[in-house]
Design a protein around this motif. Structure first.
Motif, PDB file in Angstrom:
ATOM      1  N   MET A  55       0.836  -1.198   0.000  1.00 18.82           N
ATOM      2  CA  MET A  55       0.000   0.000   0.000  1.00 18.82           C
ATOM      3  C   MET A  55       0.875   1.254   0.000  1.00 18.82           C
ATOM      4  N   GLN A  56       0.314   2.326  -0.513  1.00 23.12           N
ATOM      5  CA  GLN A  56       0.982   3.618  -0.522  1.00 23.12           C
ATOM      6  C   GLN A  56      -0.038   4.698  -0.186  1.00 23.12           C
ATOM      7  N   CYS A  57       0.469   5.868   0.137  1.00 19.86           N
ATOM      8  CA  CYS A  57      -0.404   7.018   0.342  1.00 19.86           C
ATOM      9  C   CYS A  57      -1.002   7.443  -0.994  1.00 19.86           C
ATOM     10  N   LYS A  58      -2.314   7.639  -1.033  1.00 21.66           N
ATOM     11  CA  LYS A  58      -2.968   8.056  -2.279  1.00 21.66           C
ATOM     12  C   LYS A  58      -2.430   9.388  -2.771  1.00 21.66           C
ATOM     13  N   ALA A  59      -2.050  10.233  -1.837  1.00 24.87           N
ATOM     14  CA  ALA A  59      -1.510  11.547  -2.196  1.00 24.87           C
ATOM     15  C   ALA A  59      -0.008  11.507  -2.454  1.00 24.87           C
ATOM     16  N   ALA A  60       0.612  10.330  -2.224  1.00 22.56           N
ATOM     17  CA  ALA A  60       2.063  10.174  -2.393  1.00 22.56           C
ATOM     18  C   ALA A  60       2.831  11.230  -1.601  1.00 22.56           C
ATOM     19  N   CYS A  61       2.404  11.451  -0.363  1.00 27.51           N
ATOM     20  CA  CYS A  61       3.045  12.485   0.457  1.00 27.51           C
ATOM     21  C   CYS A  61       4.424  12.059   0.936  1.00 27.51           C
ATOM     22  N   CYS A  62       4.720  10.755   0.837  1.00 24.92           N
ATOM     23  CA  CYS A  62       5.999  10.237   1.325  1.00 24.92           C
ATOM     24  C   CYS A  62       6.408   9.042   0.473  1.00 24.92           C
ATOM     25  N   ILE A  75      -1.337  -1.322   9.472  1.00 25.57           N
ATOM     26  CA  ILE A  75      -1.162   0.092   9.154  1.00 25.57           C
ATOM     27  C   ILE A  75      -2.510   0.820   9.089  1.00 25.57           C
ATOM     28  N   GLY A  76      -3.605   0.075   8.910  1.00 19.83           N
ATOM     29  CA  GLY A  76      -4.914   0.697   8.792  1.00 19.83           C
ATOM     30  C   GLY A  76      -5.246   1.081   7.368  1.00 19.83           C
ATOM     31  N   GLU A  77      -6.158   2.013   7.211  1.00 20.37           N
ATOM     32  CA  GLU A  77      -6.639   2.394   5.883  1.00 20.37           C
ATOM     33  C   GLU A  77      -6.220   3.799   5.468  1.00 20.37           C
ATOM     34  N   VAL A  78      -5.515   4.500   6.360  1.00 18.13           N
ATOM     35  CA  VAL A  78      -5.079   5.861   6.019  1.00 18.13           C
ATOM     36  C   VAL A  78      -3.582   6.007   6.244  1.00 18.13           C
ATOM     37  N   CYS A  79      -2.992   6.926   5.516  1.00 19.55           N
ATOM     38  CA  CYS A  79      -1.558   7.187   5.625  1.00 19.55           C
ATOM     39  C   CYS A  79      -1.241   7.758   7.010  1.00 19.55           C
ATOM     40  N   PRO A  80      -0.283   7.143   7.709  1.00 19.34           N
ATOM     41  CA  PRO A  80       0.064   7.655   9.049  1.00 19.34           C
ATOM     42  C   PRO A  80       0.778   9.002   9.011  1.00 19.34           C
ATOM     43  N   LYS A  81       1.214   9.416   7.801  1.00 20.49           N
ATOM     44  CA  LYS A  81       1.930  10.686   7.699  1.00 20.49           C
ATOM     45  C   LYS A  81       0.987  11.872   7.473  1.00 20.49           C
ATOM     46  N   CYS A  82      -0.053  11.653   6.615  1.00 20.04           N
ATOM     47  CA  CYS A  82      -0.905  12.794   6.264  1.00 20.04           C
ATOM     48  C   CYS A  82      -2.394  12.524   6.408  1.00 20.04           C
ATOM     49  N   GLY A  83      -2.778  11.273   6.642  1.00 18.42           N
ATOM     50  CA  GLY A  83      -4.181  10.946   6.820  1.00 18.42           C
ATOM     51  C   GLY A  83      -4.954  10.672   5.544  1.00 18.42           C
ATOM     52  N   ALA A  84      -4.279  10.745   4.392  1.00 16.78           N
ATOM     53  CA  ALA A  84      -4.948  10.412   3.133  1.00 16.78           C
ATOM     54  C   ALA A  84      -5.194   8.905   3.070  1.00 16.78           C
ATOM     55  N   PRO A  85      -6.152   8.461   2.249  1.00 20.39           N
ATOM     56  CA  PRO A  85      -6.413   7.027   2.136  1.00 20.39           C
ATOM     57  C   PRO A  85      -5.192   6.278   1.593  1.00 20.39           C
ATOM     58  N   LEU A  86      -5.057   5.022   1.966  1.00 23.67           N
ATOM     59  CA  LEU A  86      -4.036   4.158   1.386  1.00 23.67           C
ATOM     60  C   LEU A  86      -4.620   3.430   0.187  1.00 23.67           C
TER      61      LEU A  86
END
Length: 203
Positions: free
Chosen positions: A78-85, A95-106
């Motif tokens: 999985m990756q951040c949908k926003a590719a913040c990292c 890891i859940g369903e959201v990016c731990p860095k920015c909260g965007a969906p994975l």
């Protein structure tokens, strides 16, 4: 007459490209048998596998993972949908369903994600490029299995260019429908109009 066993034995290097005909949501008996046969044919040889298949099954089939590159990604990561990292995470790591860095969906870490986080394959791609340089002017067998036009810049066109530049190469293009070989490869290109999974099991 085709003799893939002889061509494998005679080659200094073996480059395998796996495409869409090998992609599957589940591991079937036929697909597993094809992977196992392919692995046995090339084990103890100097090989590299480039795959555009995104299911990740090849990593569970006994191949040397240091000799595989999957530039189109993998459904199992999985990756951040926003590719913040640049981080990617394996599914099921909690890891859940959201990016731990920015909260965007994975989303799945594949080329189908826009933008695509390429972290997962870039270091392996450099290893592949170094390996490919060593094959220059050596007996190189290119096995292109089931590669269509979903991402032709990854395998199909580069394999044609490699075969054209290396006069000691031999290219097998195996595909049920997209089996055509460019005229400039002359006698170094072999077109096999058969489903590549079935062909692998039959040779």
């Amino acid at each position: 007459m085709l003799d893939i066993g002889r061509d494998i034995s005679d080659s200094d290097f073996i480059l395998i490209g796996l495409g869409e005909e090998w992609e599957s949501c589940e591991m079937t008996e036929e697909l597993q048998a094809a992977y196992e046969k392919l692995r046995k044919q090339i084990e103890n040889r100097d090989y590299f596998v480039v795959t555009t298949v995104m299911d990740g099954w090849i990593h569970k089939m006994g191949f040397d993972n240091k000799r595989i590159v999957a530039p189109c990604g993998n459904w199992n990561y999985m990756q951040c949908k926003a590719a913040c990292c640049p981080d990617i995470w394996m599914k099921g790591e909690g890891i859940g369903e959201v990016c731990p860095k920015c909260g965007a969906p994975l989303v799945e870490n594949t080329v189908e994600s826009k933008p695509y986080v390429e972290t997962g394959y870039l270091s392996q791609w450099q290893i592949y490029m170094s390996w490919l340089q060593k094959s220059l002017n050596r007996k190189l067998l290119l096995l292109e299995l089931g590669v269509g036009f979903r991402t032709p810049t990854v395998i199909r066109w580069p394999f044609e260019k490699t075969a054209y530049l290396n006069l000691k190469s031999r290219l097998y293009r195996v595909h049920e429908k997209l089996f055509q070989i460019p005229d400039n490869l002359e006698d170094r290109g072999i077109s096999v109009p058969v489903n590549s999974v079935e062909w692998t099991l039959s040779v």
